[in-house]
Structures are given as structure tokens and as C-alpha cells.
Design an enzyme around this catalytic site. Structure first.
Site, PDB file in Angstrom:
ATOM      1  N   CYS A  33      -8.572  -4.974  -9.915  1.00 43.41           N
ATOM      2  CA  CYS A  33      -8.407  -4.251 -10.908  1.00 43.41           C
ATOM      3  C   CYS A  33      -7.703  -3.013 -10.265  1.00 43.41           C
ATOM      4  O   CYS A  33      -8.464  -2.017  -9.715  1.00 43.41           O
ATOM      5  CB  CYS A  33      -9.407  -3.770 -11.393  1.00 43.41           C
ATOM      6  SG  CYS A  33      -8.986  -2.428 -13.153  1.00 43.41           S
TER       7      CYS A  33
ATOM      8  N   CYS B 107       0.031   3.000   3.276  1.00 42.01           N
ATOM      9  CA  CYS B 107       0.763   2.702   4.892  1.00 42.01           C
ATOM     10  C   CYS B 107       2.038   1.489   4.343  1.00 42.01           C
ATOM     11  O   CYS B 107       2.738   0.834   5.526  1.00 42.01           O
ATOM     12  CB  CYS B 107      -0.219   2.028   5.149  1.00 42.01           C
ATOM     13  SG  CYS B 107      -1.125   0.625   5.139  1.00 42.01           S
TER      14      CYS B 107
ATOM     15  N   CYS C 200      -5.047   0.484   6.308  1.00 45.75           N
ATOM     16  CA  CYS C 200      -5.670   2.056   6.466  1.00 45.75           C
ATOM     17  C   CYS C 200      -6.876   2.438   5.732  1.00 45.75           C
ATOM     18  O   CYS C 200      -6.563   3.389   6.028  1.00 45.75           O
ATOM     19  CB  CYS C 200      -4.335   2.526   5.843  1.00 45.75           C
ATOM     20  SG  CYS C 200      -4.115   2.571   4.142  1.00 45.75           S
TER      21      CYS C 200
ATOM     22  N   CYS D 126       1.052  -0.942   0.031  1.00 41.97           N
ATOM     23  CA  CYS D 126       0.195  -0.134   0.298  1.00 41.97           C
ATOM     24  C   CYS D 126       0.771   1.062  -0.015  1.00 41.97           C
ATOM     25  O   CYS D 126       2.112   1.558   1.202  1.00 41.97           O
ATOM     26  CB  CYS D 126      -0.848  -0.091   1.094  1.00 41.97           C
ATOM     27  SG  CYS D 126      -2.036   1.777   1.095  1.00 41.97           S
TER      28      CYS D 126
ATOM     29  N   CYS E 163      -7.371  -0.819   1.205  1.00 39.51           N
ATOM     30  CA  CYS E 163      -6.306  -1.968   2.120  1.00 39.51           C
ATOM     31  C   CYS E 163      -6.567  -1.442   3.387  1.00 39.51           C
ATOM     32  O   CYS E 163      -7.668  -1.515   4.492  1.00 39.51           O
ATOM     33  CB  CYS E 163      -4.969  -0.682   2.305  1.00 39.51           C
ATOM     34  SG  CYS E 163      -3.998  -1.005   3.703  1.00 39.51           S
TER      35      CYS E 163
END
Length: 133
Positions: free
Chosen positions: A121, A53, A101, A50, A98
Site C-alpha cells: 500500500c 532518489c 534512500c 522512488c 526505499c
């Protein structure tokens, strides 16, 4: 190597951490233009984390060329993502965020390859790449 980062406590902290384009995708559920993403053609060994984070989201082994303009994966790391109903733009889709976060990553569809049949996607702007050493 990417590492998990402290999660900002407010939107001002996210604005400091992310550039304008990353903020639009991760915090405002935006979408980068098709074919524009940094990781669309990446096929190295490693893992995708991510951009907000640093949490590990996808293993490079699950990435494939779907031909639609965004990086695609057929599976996520267990527990790394969460799903939300998305009724924006007159469509019914499943948003992928995510789990650490809650940053917007993209959407998941049921038209991917085996073994899962899933097509995650994902916006490149929501990812960082951590190559295998």
C-alpha cells in the site's frame, strides 16, 4: 525517463529536492489522503521509481486495484525495498522504505493477491512513474 539521483547528505538537501507534501511522506513517514494520489488509477506499462532518489521500486505489471485508496502492488523489485516495524497510531504494521534512500513509501500487508499474497500500500507522493517506451 527517471534516473537514480544523488542522495542528499542532510535534511536541508531533501527539503530543496522535494516539495512540502513529498517531504512529509518520504522523510517524515506521512500518508497522503486516501483516493488523492496521482498514480491510484494509472494502469500503463512501465515502472514506478522512488520520488526521492529515482531507484526502481515496482513494475507496473505488479500493480492492482485494491480499492482502499492508495496504489497497490503485489510485489516489489528484488532488493528495492526494506521493511521496518511500525507501531505508530496504535497499530502494528510493516513499513516499506526505499532501500536506496530510506524514504518512506507506505506499508505492506498480508492480504494481497497471488502469487505473493502481499499488498504493498504505497503513497503516490513517494513515487514517480516511468512509462515503457
Amino acid at each position: 525517463m527517471s534516473e537514480e539521483r544523488t542522495i542528499p547528505s542532510d535534511e536541508a538537501g531533501w527539503r530543496e529536492r522535494l516539495n512540502d507534501r513529498e517531504y512529509h511522506v518520504l522523510r517524515e513517514a506521512g500518508t497522503e489522503p486516501p483516493g488523492s494520489g496521482e498514480y491510484l488509477e494509472t494502469d500503463e506499462d512501465g515502472r514506478y521509481v522512488c520520488a526521492g532518489c529515482g531507484a526502481v521500486l515496482f513494475d507496473a505489471e505488479t500493480k492492482y486495484a485494491a480499492g482502499h485508496g492508495w496504489p497497490s502492488f503485489y510485489d516489489a523489485v528484488e532488493g528495492a525495498v526494506e521493511f521496518r516495524d511500525d507501531h505508530s497510531h496504535g497499530m502494528v504494521r510493516t513499513e516499506v522504505v526505499c532501500a536506496t534512500c530510506e524514504g518512506h513509501l507506505g506499508h505492506v500487508f498480508e492480504d494481497g493477491p497471488e502469487p505473493t499474497g502481499k499488498r504493498y500500500c504505497i503513497n503516490s507522493l513517494s513515487l514517480d512513474f516511468d512509462p515503457s517506451e
